[in-house]
Design a protein around this motif. Structure first.
Motif, PDB file in Angstrom:
ATOM      1  N   PRO A 138      44.274  40.703  44.857  1.00  0.00           N
ATOM      2  CA  PRO A 138      45.678  40.475  45.240  1.00  0.00           C
ATOM      3  C   PRO A 138      45.904  39.110  45.887  1.00  0.00           C
ATOM      4  CG  PRO A 138      44.636  42.082  46.690  1.00  0.00           C
ATOM      5  CD  PRO A 138      43.695  41.859  45.568  1.00  0.00           C
ATOM      6  N   TYR A 139      44.897  38.626  46.650  1.00  0.00           N
ATOM      7  CA  TYR A 139      45.070  37.354  47.358  1.00  0.00           C
ATOM      8  C   TYR A 139      44.924  36.151  46.431  1.00  0.00           C
ATOM      9  CZ  TYR A 139      44.714  40.013  51.741  1.00  0.00           C
ATOM     10  OH  TYR A 139      44.930  40.884  52.763  1.00  0.00           O
ATOM     11  N   TYR A 140      44.017  36.238  45.458  1.00  0.00           N
ATOM     12  CA  TYR A 140      43.705  35.108  44.587  1.00  0.00           C
ATOM     13  C   TYR A 140      44.242  35.281  43.164  1.00  0.00           C
ATOM     14  CZ  TYR A 140      40.485  32.934  47.922  1.00  0.00           C
ATOM     15  OH  TYR A 140      39.943  32.309  49.010  1.00  0.00           O
ATOM     16  N   LYS A 141      45.020  36.319  42.951  1.00  0.00           N
ATOM     17  CA  LYS A 141      45.462  36.655  41.599  1.00  0.00           C
ATOM     18  C   LYS A 141      46.086  35.466  40.861  1.00  0.00           C
ATOM     19  CE  LYS A 141      48.460  39.948  39.163  1.00  0.00           C
ATOM     20  NZ  LYS A 141      49.429  41.052  39.327  1.00  0.00           N
ATOM     21  N   ASP A 142      46.923  34.687  41.563  1.00  0.00           N
ATOM     22  CA  ASP A 142      47.629  33.589  40.904  1.00  0.00           C
ATOM     23  C   ASP A 142      46.704  32.443  40.507  1.00  0.00           C
ATOM     24  OD1 ASP A 142      49.973  34.969  41.130  1.00  0.00           O
ATOM     25  OD2 ASP A 142      50.658  33.929  42.935  1.00  0.00           O
ATOM     26  N   SER A 143      45.532  32.336  41.149  1.00  0.00           N
ATOM     27  CA  SER A 143      44.614  31.252  40.802  1.00  0.00           C
ATOM     28  C   SER A 143      43.440  31.747  39.964  1.00  0.00           C
ATOM     29  CB  SER A 143      44.090  30.568  42.073  1.00  0.00           C
ATOM     30  OG  SER A 143      43.369  31.481  42.873  1.00  0.00           O
ATOM     31  N   MET A 144      43.503  33.010  39.506  1.00  0.00           N
ATOM     32  CA  MET A 144      42.463  33.554  38.639  1.00  0.00           C
ATOM     33  C   MET A 144      42.958  33.524  37.194  1.00  0.00           C
ATOM     34  SD  MET A 144      41.333  36.822  41.017  1.00  0.00           S
ATOM     35  CE  MET A 144      39.844  37.318  40.171  1.00  0.00           C
ATOM     36  N   TYR A 145      42.012  33.407  36.270  1.00  0.00           N
ATOM     37  CA  TYR A 145      42.390  33.495  34.866  1.00  0.00           C
ATOM     38  C   TYR A 145      42.739  34.937  34.518  1.00  0.00           C
ATOM     39  CZ  TYR A 145      41.310  28.689  33.752  1.00  0.00           C
ATOM     40  OH  TYR A 145      41.344  27.324  33.688  1.00  0.00           O
ATOM     41  N   ALA A 146      43.537  35.106  33.485  1.00  0.00           N
ATOM     42  CA  ALA A 146      44.002  36.444  33.095  1.00  0.00           C
ATOM     43  C   ALA A 146      42.817  37.321  32.692  1.00  0.00           C
ATOM     44  CB  ALA A 146      44.981  36.330  31.933  1.00  0.00           C
ATOM     45  N   PRO A 147      42.917  38.615  32.933  1.00  0.00           N
ATOM     46  CA  PRO A 147      41.829  39.525  32.557  1.00  0.00           C
ATOM     47  C   PRO A 147      41.535  39.478  31.053  1.00  0.00           C
ATOM     48  CG  PRO A 147      43.403  40.624  33.992  1.00  0.00           C
ATOM     49  CD  PRO A 147      44.018  39.324  33.608  1.00  0.00           C
ATOM     50  N   ILE A 148      40.271  39.675  30.724  1.00  0.00           N
ATOM     51  CA  ILE A 148      39.807  39.738  29.335  1.00  0.00           C
ATOM     52  C   ILE A 148      39.502  41.202  29.031  1.00  0.00           C
ATOM     53  CG2 ILE A 148      38.051  38.939  27.702  1.00  0.00           C
ATOM     54  CD1 ILE A 148      37.513  36.648  29.794  1.00  0.00           C
ATOM     55  N   LYS A 149      40.180  41.764  28.037  1.00  0.00           N
ATOM     56  CA  LYS A 149      39.991  43.178  27.735  1.00  0.00           C
ATOM     57  C   LYS A 149      38.859  43.351  26.726  1.00  0.00           C
ATOM     58  CE  LYS A 149      42.633  47.410  27.291  1.00  0.00           C
ATOM     59  NZ  LYS A 149      43.984  47.999  27.192  1.00  0.00           N
ATOM     60  N   ILE A 150      37.818  44.111  27.089  1.00  0.00           N
ATOM     61  CA  ILE A 150      36.657  44.383  26.233  1.00  0.00           C
ATOM     62  C   ILE A 150      36.317  45.871  26.351  1.00  0.00           C
ATOM     63  CG2 ILE A 150      34.253  43.812  25.714  1.00  0.00           C
ATOM     64  CD1 ILE A 150      34.679  41.168  27.207  1.00  0.00           C
ATOM     65  N   ASP A 151      36.275  46.567  25.207  1.00  0.00           N
ATOM     66  CA  ASP A 151      35.890  47.993  25.206  1.00  0.00           C
ATOM     67  C   ASP A 151      36.672  48.802  26.238  1.00  0.00           C
ATOM     68  OD1 ASP A 151      34.043  47.370  23.258  1.00  0.00           O
ATOM     69  OD2 ASP A 151      32.419  47.074  24.700  1.00  0.00           O
ATOM     70  N   GLU A 152      37.978  48.628  26.234  1.00  0.00           N
ATOM     71  CA  GLU A 152      38.872  49.375  27.141  1.00  0.00           C
ATOM     72  C   GLU A 152      38.629  49.056  28.618  1.00  0.00           C
ATOM     73  OE1 GLU A 152      41.338  51.030  25.730  1.00  0.00           O
ATOM     74  OE2 GLU A 152      40.432  50.358  23.856  1.00  0.00           O
ATOM     75  N   ASP A 153      37.899  47.983  28.907  1.00  0.00           N
ATOM     76  CA  ASP A 153      37.660  47.573  30.286  1.00  0.00           C
ATOM     77  C   ASP A 153      38.194  46.152  30.470  1.00  0.00           C
ATOM     78  OD1 ASP A 153      36.864  47.830  32.874  1.00  0.00           O
ATOM     79  OD2 ASP A 153      34.769  48.292  32.418  1.00  0.00           O
ATOM     80  N   GLU A 154      38.486  45.780  31.711  1.00  0.00           N
ATOM     81  CA  GLU A 154      39.005  44.443  31.989  1.00  0.00           C
ATOM     82  C   GLU A 154      37.974  43.627  32.756  1.00  0.00           C
ATOM     83  OE1 GLU A 154      43.767  44.422  32.251  1.00  0.00           O
ATOM     84  OE2 GLU A 154      42.785  45.483  33.898  1.00  0.00           O
ATOM     85  N   PHE A 155      37.759  42.391  32.294  1.00  0.00           N
ATOM     86  CA  PHE A 155      36.818  41.477  32.917  1.00  0.00           C
ATOM     87  C   PHE A 155      37.546  40.210  33.350  1.00  0.00           C
ATOM     88  CE2 PHE A 155      34.272  44.275  30.412  1.00  0.00           C
ATOM     89  CZ  PHE A 155      33.042  44.365  31.048  1.00  0.00           C
ATOM     90  N   MET A 156      36.944  39.520  34.335  1.00  0.00           N
ATOM     91  CA  MET A 156      37.515  38.269  34.830  1.00  0.00           C
ATOM     92  C   MET A 156      36.441  37.191  34.843  1.00  0.00           C
ATOM     93  SD  MET A 156      40.652  39.114  35.775  1.00  0.00           S
ATOM     94  CE  MET A 156      41.171  37.751  36.788  1.00  0.00           C
ATOM     95  N   LEU A 157      36.838  35.955  34.496  1.00  0.00           N
ATOM     96  CA  LEU A 157      35.988  34.809  34.798  1.00  0.00           C
ATOM     97  C   LEU A 157      35.981  34.677  36.314  1.00  0.00           C
ATOM     98  CD1 LEU A 157      37.249  32.245  32.145  1.00  0.00           C
ATOM     99  CD2 LEU A 157      34.958  33.248  32.246  1.00  0.00           C
ATOM    100  N   ARG A 158      34.811  34.538  36.890  1.00  0.00           N
ATOM    101  CA  ARG A 158      34.756  34.629  38.354  1.00  0.00           C
ATOM    102  C   ARG A 158      35.322  33.382  39.046  1.00  0.00           C
ATOM    103  NH1 ARG A 158      28.297  34.166  39.750  1.00  0.00           N
ATOM    104  NH2 ARG A 158      27.918  32.166  38.729  1.00  0.00           N
TER     105      ARG A 158
END
Length: 585
Positions: free
Chosen positions: A251-271
């Protein structure tokens, strides 16, 4: 005179600029014009566009008006009166409505024949208080109204202003030097890094030379940290979104994170940060008090979305390598000892790089805001204690530091190491953070001597910061002339003609076997052109090889500073390898 003392002068000059513009271009609409660090600016909506070529004419008009600007007078007015004074100017009308809606007083300030909507803060008498040769208009830029790209693009005119002509001249000379040292300019000239629109904005591509300097920095920091008890690890550049929700970063860094990547019904983020990864490593097995402090370190590639307008060479990019570490401690006392140890490491590193505390860098104690639970983890007592402990630590060390409210991490206060680039912009280079939030979120515990499970404390720190950012600072600090140990090419060998190439190649081979980065210039250029190319490359040493050197099996050694000497091949190899090993400046 300090910058704060100059603010009334600079503010007054913004009014004088607006007066000159409206006299020469009466169809123009004026908007706002504040004082800034080195002068002032004013934004205008011109009916007919102007360019930098028009600035001398405007500057001349300002000087013509200045003697008649005897004093500022002001009057409080109603919103209706303020709008009548600014009839036809929708920008001023918008400002008037905002000020009135806040219940604030509207004032009009007049000097000479010019009246403007303003809150005040001028010199008493511009004609007496402002030397006519202490200011000048510098350049024009585009600027959206209110900084919103959805609004109309206005013309911003910038001006420089100082207490005297001497100070103005000194500032301009400094700016000329800054242009020469700008890491974006030197990085291109020296062939260290590049950017590609096809690859993407803010994503640097490192050449062989740039990568060589990076590699030296990385080896240096990893070796030094291992000596100091750090455990160097590797963790993935990507993780499930749940990890960042668990840490509270999302929630704090959401705006500076890249959008989630959806893989196998799961969501991943570039750290965007490493701490949650390191905490999961800690949790992979149980620990006792005997394991602590545990210093988990990594050269971690991170990814953060920066606005296009914020990107700036290597200083602000969208992917960077952070020399990161997280130290799990048994108690507050141990945490403070580790923060002190992290500052010792930082001061050692900056010393090796030739940076001086109080000159090239300084400490900033970054504090939280108890009234902003949406931005900072809510625990007033922990914030108070953490900030007090860090303040006392810095005072005990006799460190030069400033305090900055509302600059902390969301999970605790921190000590930032601040540097200023050649253009005057301040950035955080390294940081040490005290964390009273994550241990609770991740249940970071250990078994104490009494056999009971207790919650740990955590210190976050970056010893050399982001490699990209410190690289940029170093290019500017050294003006591209890196010390020998960091130089991508350490020795250029320059044979005068083809008959000298065999001996030159023998020397290059011997240097490479001694792990010296040497190159042979076997081009068909004259010696004069080879020497000019060597000087342009800022390589520390040149070895000129001619008949005398071939005949005596010696070397003519020329240093970057212009000094020359004769020596044997063995003497030179011993000399340069000693410089490299000691990381001499």
């Amino acid at each position: 005179m300090k910058n704060a003392d100059l603010e009334p002068t600079r503010h007054s000059l913004a009014h004088l600029l607006a007066a000159a513009v409206l006299e020469l271009y009466p169809d123009t609409k004026s908007t706002i014009g504040p004082a800034i660090d080195n002068g002032f600016y004013y934004d205008f909506d011109f009916a007919t566009p102007i360019t930098d070529k028009d600035l001398p004419r405007l500057e001349k008009k300002m000087r013509e008006l200045l003697p008649s600007w005897k004093e500022f007078s002001h009057q409080e007015v109603s919103p209706q009166e303020a709008k009548a004074a600014n009839a036809g100017n929708e920008y001023k009308a918008e400002l008037i409505d905002e000020i009135a809606a806040k219940g604030e007083t509207l004032t009009l300030y007049t000097c000479g024949d010019f009246t403007d909507l303003c809150r005040g803060g001028h010199v008493e008498s511009p004609a007496k208080d402002i030397p006519e040769d202490s200011f000048k208009l510098s350049h024009i830029a585009g600027a959206y109204w209110r900084g919103d790209e959805k609004n109309k693009m206005l013309t911003r005119i910038y001006g420089l202003a100082f207490a005297s002509k001497e100070e103005l001249d000194a500032y301009e000379a400094q700016q000329e030097e800054a242009k020469k040292r700008d890491h974006k300019k030197l990085g291109k000239e020296l062939g260290l890094f590049t950017f590609s629109e096809t690859v993407g904005k803010g994503l640097p591509l490192w050449t062989s030379k740039g990568a060589t300097i990076r590699r030296e920095l990385e080896r240096f920091i990893v070796d030094e940290e291992i000596k100091r008890g750090y455990l160097h690890v590797r963790t993935p550049d990507i993780a499930r979104l749940d990890l960042y929700k668990k840490s509270g970063h999302y929630p704090y860094y959401k705006d500076s994170m890249y959008a989630p990547i959806k893989i196998d019904e799961d969501e991943f983020m570039l750290r965007p940060m490493t701490c949650p990864h390191h905490f999961e490593l800690y949790l992979s097995e149980p620990h006792s008090y005997k394991d602590l402090p545990m210093r988990i370190a990594e050269l971690a590639q991170l990814y953060r979305y920066e606005q296009s307008g914020e990107l700036s060479g290597l200083q602000r990019v969208r992917t960077f390598c952070l020399a990161d570490a997280h130290i799990v401690c048994a108690n507050e006392e141990q945490a403070m000892q580790e923060i002190g140890g992290a500052l010792d490491l930082i001061e050692y590193i900056t010393g090796i790089l030739g940076l001086t505390h109080g000159t090239e860098y300084w400490y900033r104690l970054s504090l939280g805001d108890r009234e902003s639970p949406d931005k900072y983890y809510k625990n007033d007592a922990a914030w108070e204690k953490g900030e007090t402990l860090l303040r006392e630590l810095l005072e005990k060390r006799g460190a030069i530091f400033v305090e900055a409210p509302n600059e902390a991490a969301f999970y605790g206060p921190k000590i930032d190491i601040q540097m200023r680039n050649v253009n005057g912009k301040e950035d955080t280079a390294f940081t040490v953070q005290y964390d009273f939030c994550m241990p609770e979120r991740f249940k970071l515990v250990y078994v104490d001597a009494d056999g009971k499970e207790k919650q740990a404390f955590v210190v976050h720190r970056s010893s050399i910061g982001a490699i990209e950012r410190i690289f940029a600072f170093m290019i500017e600090h050294y003006a591209g002339a890196f010390p020998v140990w960091l130089s991508p090419i350490q020795v250029s060998t320059l044979p005068i003609s083809d008959k000298h190439k065999e001996y030159a190649l023998e020397i290059v081979t011997a240097l490479k076997q001694a792990n010296v980065r040497a190159e042979l210039d076997d081009s068909n250029e004259t010696l004069g052109k080879k020497i000019r190319a060597w000087k342009m490359s800022k390589t520390p040493y040149a070895l000129v090889i001619g008949d005398e050197e071939v005949g005596s099996k010696t070397l003519s050694v020329e240093k970057r500073d212009g000094t020359k000497e004769k020596m044997s091949q063995e003497e030179f190899v011993k000399k340069i390898t000693s410089e490299i090993a000691s990381r001499s400046l």
